[in-house]
Design a protein around this motif. Structure first.
Motif, mmCIF file in Angstrom:
data_model
loop_
_atom_site.group_PDB
_atom_site.id
_atom_site.type_symbol
_atom_site.label_atom_id
_atom_site.label_comp_id
_atom_site.label_asym_id
_atom_site.label_seq_id
_atom_site.Cartn_x
_atom_site.Cartn_y
_atom_site.Cartn_z
ATOM 1 N N UNK A 248 0.868 -1.077 0.054
ATOM 2 C CA UNK A 248 0.092 0.032 -0.078
ATOM 3 C C UNK A 248 0.943 1.177 -0.072
ATOM 4 N N UNK A 249 2.210 1.019 -0.370
ATOM 5 C CA UNK A 249 3.188 2.153 -0.270
ATOM 6 C C UNK A 249 3.402 2.523 -1.649
ATOM 7 N N UNK A 250 4.497 3.557 -1.798
ATOM 8 C CA UNK A 250 4.689 4.070 -3.280
ATOM 9 C C UNK A 250 6.083 3.573 -3.966
ATOM 10 N N UNK A 251 7.064 3.883 -2.981
ATOM 11 C CA UNK A 251 8.333 3.543 -3.626
ATOM 12 C C UNK A 251 8.705 2.096 -3.629
ATOM 13 N N UNK A 252 8.322 1.363 -2.738
ATOM 14 C CA UNK A 252 8.733 -0.142 -3.090
ATOM 15 C C UNK A 252 7.908 -0.541 -4.344
ATOM 16 N N UNK A 253 6.737 -0.003 -4.634
ATOM 17 C CA UNK A 253 5.946 -0.561 -5.911
ATOM 18 C C UNK A 253 6.890 -0.397 -6.975
ATOM 19 N N UNK A 254 7.476 1.138 -7.234
ATOM 20 C CA UNK A 254 8.402 1.218 -8.344
ATOM 21 C C UNK A 254 9.693 0.327 -8.185
ATOM 22 N N UNK A 255 10.213 0.166 -7.217
ATOM 23 C CA UNK A 255 11.332 -0.644 -6.868
ATOM 24 C C UNK A 255 11.159 -1.901 -7.499
ATOM 25 N N UNK A 256 9.912 -2.560 -7.050
ATOM 26 C CA UNK A 256 9.723 -3.956 -7.729
ATOM 27 C C UNK A 256 9.554 -4.213 -8.986
ATOM 28 N N UNK A 257 8.736 -2.983 -9.735
ATOM 29 C CA UNK A 257 8.661 -2.795 -11.083
ATOM 30 C C UNK A 257 9.986 -2.926 -11.947
ATOM 31 N N UNK A 258 10.965 -2.012 -11.305
ATOM 32 C CA UNK A 258 12.393 -1.652 -11.958
ATOM 33 C C UNK A 258 13.050 -3.052 -12.000
ATOM 34 N N UNK A 259 12.624 -3.671 -10.900
ATOM 35 C CA UNK A 259 13.557 -4.814 -10.723
ATOM 36 C C UNK A 259 12.984 -6.233 -11.386
#
Length: 380
Positions: A248-259
């Motif tokens: 339900x957060x933002x930063x880690x969602x983007x991190x996972x997408x990049x990875x």
């Protein structure tokens, strides 16, 4: 050059760490000030980065205002002794005030626009990442995400040795859940997953894989057994090797997408007014799924886990994203070392940033090991 960097959140440790290491190797002197937010101090210590402790920002709005004034005083006192040539921060309200008082340039990186109104007249330069929709005289747009300062292939190399460590399964058959605290200045009126929704999510997902949780707030007793036990600086390896991230957060969602890890994001920001970077990650790259409704999010998460080929498909999608976006750390180094000429060049010819795309530049030096940083805090 003397550079003062302000850290207000654990994610900002990652944002600036490679910049700090590389600039130190180039002979520049740096001073770091840091707020006691979640694991920020733990991360700085683990990377061997010295810093000035600013204390906790607090949780209530009243506390945040009072503590911000106290932080201002500490930053100003340190800056007066250090005499920086330039200030750097991410969406900071404090640093622009201090830089203006000292009549020194300040570069504020930003990706969500939430605090822009509070510093827009103070920052010398605002670097808006993909999704930053505001335009202005002192704003330049970076075609990348802040997470690509530390997860770009020039700087990040996945490590599978995390598998089997602590409570991380050897076979990678696990999902990561990330829960935000929802007490930040910009989170007023917004919400993520409630406790009952979290428990339902866990019940459904552990039918298909091991569940691991990372949370900004302490986990309630009944969920502590799911908590990730590995070192905080290994979280990106844990995400990289996971089958799925639900958050339900933002930063880690983007991190996972990049990875290249499938991602389901659920909070009340989702909708027509959601941040553009999450819309882009979903609609252009197909790397994340955004939901306001928790049942829909859980249903999509289960659907992903049932498909054993999803991870391979997501790796292909992340390669497309990486080919589009620039290496943020290399751009930051160029911008700061050549400031203010670099700012004017970006205004006149914003395409200059694409020299930092993957394959368009020489591979930068690898990040320095801890301990090789020219930061001394004892006299500040």
């Amino acid at each position: 050059m003397k550079i003062m960097v302000n850290i207000g959140h654990p994610a900002q440790v990652h944002l600036f760490k490679n910049f700090i290491w590389e600039m130190s190797k180039r002979g520049h002197e740096l001073l770091i000030s840091a707020s006691d937010k979640e694991m920020a101090y733990t991360l700085l210590d683990s990377y061997g980065l010295g810093y000035i402790k600013l204390g906790s920002p607090g949780k209530s709005m009243a506390k945040k205002i009072i503590n911000m004034l106290a932080m201002d005083v500490k930053i100003y006192a340190a800056a007066r002794k250090f005499k920086p040539d330039i200030f750097l921060a991410h969406a900071s309200i404090c640093s622009p005030q201090i830089s203006r008082a000292m009549k020194k340039p300040m570069i504020n990186f930003d990706d969500d626009e939430h605090t822009y109104a509070f510093y827009k007249h103070l920052a010398s330069c605002v670097c808006g990442f993909s999704g930053f929709r505001i335009a202005g005289e002192n704003i330049i747009k970076i075609d990348s995400y802040k997470e690509l300062a530390y997860l770009h292939p020039n700087w990040y190399h996945p490590d599978k040795s995390i598998l089997g460590e602590k409570n991380v399964p050897f076979d990678g058959d696990y999902v990561v859940l990330r829960f935000a605290a929802w007490n930040a200045f910009h989170d007023v009126g917004k919400s993520g997953l409630g406790l009952e929704e979290k428990k339902k999510l866990i019940r459904e997902l552990e039918k298909y894989a091991r569940v691991l949780i990372t949370s900004e707030d302490p986990l309630p007793e009944e969920l502590k057994k799911y908590g990730i036990q590995s070192d905080p600086n290994k979280i990106h390896d844990i995400i990289y090797n996971a089958r799925l991230l639900v958050c339900d957060s933002g930063t880690m969602a983007t991190e996972a997408a990049i990875l290249g890890t499938p991602t389901v994001r659920c909070n009340s920001y989702v909708g027509k007014n959601d941040l553009h970077n999450f819309i882009q990650l979903e609609q252009k790259y197909g790397l994340i799924f955004n939901y306001r409704n928790s049942d829909e999010a859980i249903g999509k998460a289960v659907e992903i886990l049932k498909d054993q080929g999803t991870k391979r498909e997501w790796k292909r999608k992340s390669d497309v994203l990486l080919a589009d976006k620039i290496d943020v750390t290399s751009f930051m180094i160029w911008l700061v070392e050549n400031y203010p000429q670099s700012l004017q060049e970006m205004k006149d010819h914003p395409e200059v940033q694409y020299q930092f795309k993957q394959g368009a530049m020489r591979r930068p030096l690898a990040a320095s090991p801890p301990g090789e940083i020219r930061v001394n805090t004892h006299k500040y």
